[in-house]
Design an enzyme around this catalytic site. Sequence first.
Site, PDB file in Angstrom:
ATOM      1  N   GLY A   1      36.244  28.471  41.310  1.00  0.00           N
ATOM      2  CA  GLY A   1      37.075  27.677  42.223  1.00  0.00           C
ATOM      3  C   GLY A   1      38.254  28.478  42.734  1.00  0.00           C
ATOM      4  O   GLY A   1      39.389  28.302  42.253  1.00  0.00           O
TER       5      GLY A   1
ATOM      6  N   SER B   1      38.270  29.681  46.541  1.00  0.00           N
ATOM      7  CA  SER B   1      38.474  29.414  47.977  1.00  0.00           C
ATOM      8  C   SER B   1      38.998  28.002  48.217  1.00  0.00           C
ATOM      9  O   SER B   1      38.645  27.068  47.500  1.00  0.00           O
ATOM     10  CB  SER B   1      37.159  29.565  48.727  1.00  0.00           C
TER      11      SER B   1
ATOM     12  N   GLU C   1      33.156  41.728  39.998  1.00  0.00           N
ATOM     13  CA  GLU C   1      32.221  41.099  40.924  1.00  0.00           C
ATOM     14  C   GLU C   1      31.750  42.119  41.970  1.00  0.00           C
ATOM     15  O   GLU C   1      30.564  42.288  42.207  1.00  0.00           O
ATOM     16  CB  GLU C   1      32.935  39.922  41.600  1.00  0.00           C
TER      17      GLU C   1
ATOM     18  N   GLU D   1      34.872  42.653  56.077  1.00  0.00           N
ATOM     19  CA  GLU D   1      36.046  43.075  56.861  1.00  0.00           C
ATOM     20  C   GLU D   1      37.244  43.258  55.916  1.00  0.00           C
ATOM     21  O   GLU D   1      38.008  44.217  56.036  1.00  0.00           O
ATOM     22  CB  GLU D   1      36.396  42.031  57.939  1.00  0.00           C
TER      23      GLU D   1
END
Length: 388
Positions: A126, A128, A243, A372
């Site tokens: 949790g 975003s 990650e 990006e």
Amino acid sequence: MRLEYTEKQKKFRAEIRDWLAANVPRKPLKSFDTKEGFEEHRAWEGKLNEGRWSMVTWPKELGGRGCDLIEWLIFEEEYWSAGAPLRVNQNGIFLLGPTLMEHGSEEQKQKFLPRMASGADIWAQGWSEPGAGSDMAAIRTKAVRDGDHYVISGQKTWSTRAVWADWLFGLFRTDPNSQRHHGLSFVLLPLKSKGITIRPIKQLNGLTGFAEIFFDDVRVPVENRIGEEGAGWNIAMATAGFERGLMLRSPARFQKTARDLIALYQRHRDAADRDPMIKDNVMKSWMGAESYALSTYRTASRLARGGQIGAEASTNKIFWSELDVLMHETAMKILGPRAELMPDAPDGGDIDHWLDGYLFSLAGPIYAGTNEIQKNIIAERVLGLPRA
Ligand SMILES: Cc1cc2nc3c(=O)[nH]c(=O)nc-3n(C[C@H](O)[C@H](O)[C@H](O)COP(=O)(O)OP(=O)(O)OC[C@H]3O[C@@H](n4cnc5c(N)ncnc54)[C@H](O)[C@@H]3O)c2cc1C
């Protein structure tokens, strides 16, 4: 330098290969983005744990085998080659697990890790929020201290499999007067807590792989916080490093896709040879997957010598996510118009799961921080260029 496996590593490889040959379900499990498939995958996690294969790098007393990262890579190679199920608990074992090992208290490790390894608790991430995706420091969901509890209010989104998961690890603003990276804390909470509403979000393939989570004065004990109050950002960045840099996407996954792509190309040479780029891209895919494997072995050796994962993890994430898109796009081109059929369509032939894989590959440049943003990190923190 010896670029070959030791006898111990070869024995380890043979042991996992035998176990998987005897235990991998013959029939593929249903998608873990469905309730039934989620529970089938949970049961598989339990089976892996019985064989002590759930997370081989964890210490023996926590259900692991105390393996090093090279052995973990060997495990992954065998796992993917055997066509074993996807890991429904990847957020737990690959992300939160290493974070707890490094930053959790002894009680937290004992409480959470064995249940994570067995699949008794499946974890969702949790981080975003509607106004805090790429700009994660804009997190607004509050956790206000009230005695020995936090009271959480706000909203998270894009939380993978939160519809069925048991627990959530999240970043919350514990200092209401803080700005940006400061004043955030890393807190764990059961998704069944009073005051939580979970709203499923459908993915491109129609399955509810995501959820929005609404917090309406949810009470969570302070002891569920990892690390110091306000230290959440640095802890989360360690998780993100794992990650992007190592654990979430092992090279074996892409090596398996590259092998499948070569087999597909060989079966459809005529169609493929009509477009010369297809052959080039099949070769590029194989070379990319092998290069990624070699680079990951190098990272693992560096970490074994006491190195750390740093901002260069971002180069990895860009590489594997772009490689995955290339491989799946190439498969779609080889299959031509049939690629868009469902696997069980009468004219499907050997289209297999390429379409589903293609749709998921498109998410690769977005999740775990968009490409990006990774390019910004490389520009500023690896190359030392001025901030945008
Ligand atoms: C399959 C999948 C699984 C996910 N699972 C989870 C999960 O379990 N838990 C969780 O918390 N989140 C999860 N996410 C969310 C993911 O982390 C976010 O989608 C991601 O961080 C981007 O945030 P956003 O969607 O708000 O896009 P935005 O931040 O709004 O970005 C929109 C576009 O603008 C670009 N952009 C934004 N800022 C900049 C900048 N400064 N410079 C250059 N370009 C910029 C982005 O690259 C992107 O192309 C998942 C996403 C996907 C696709």
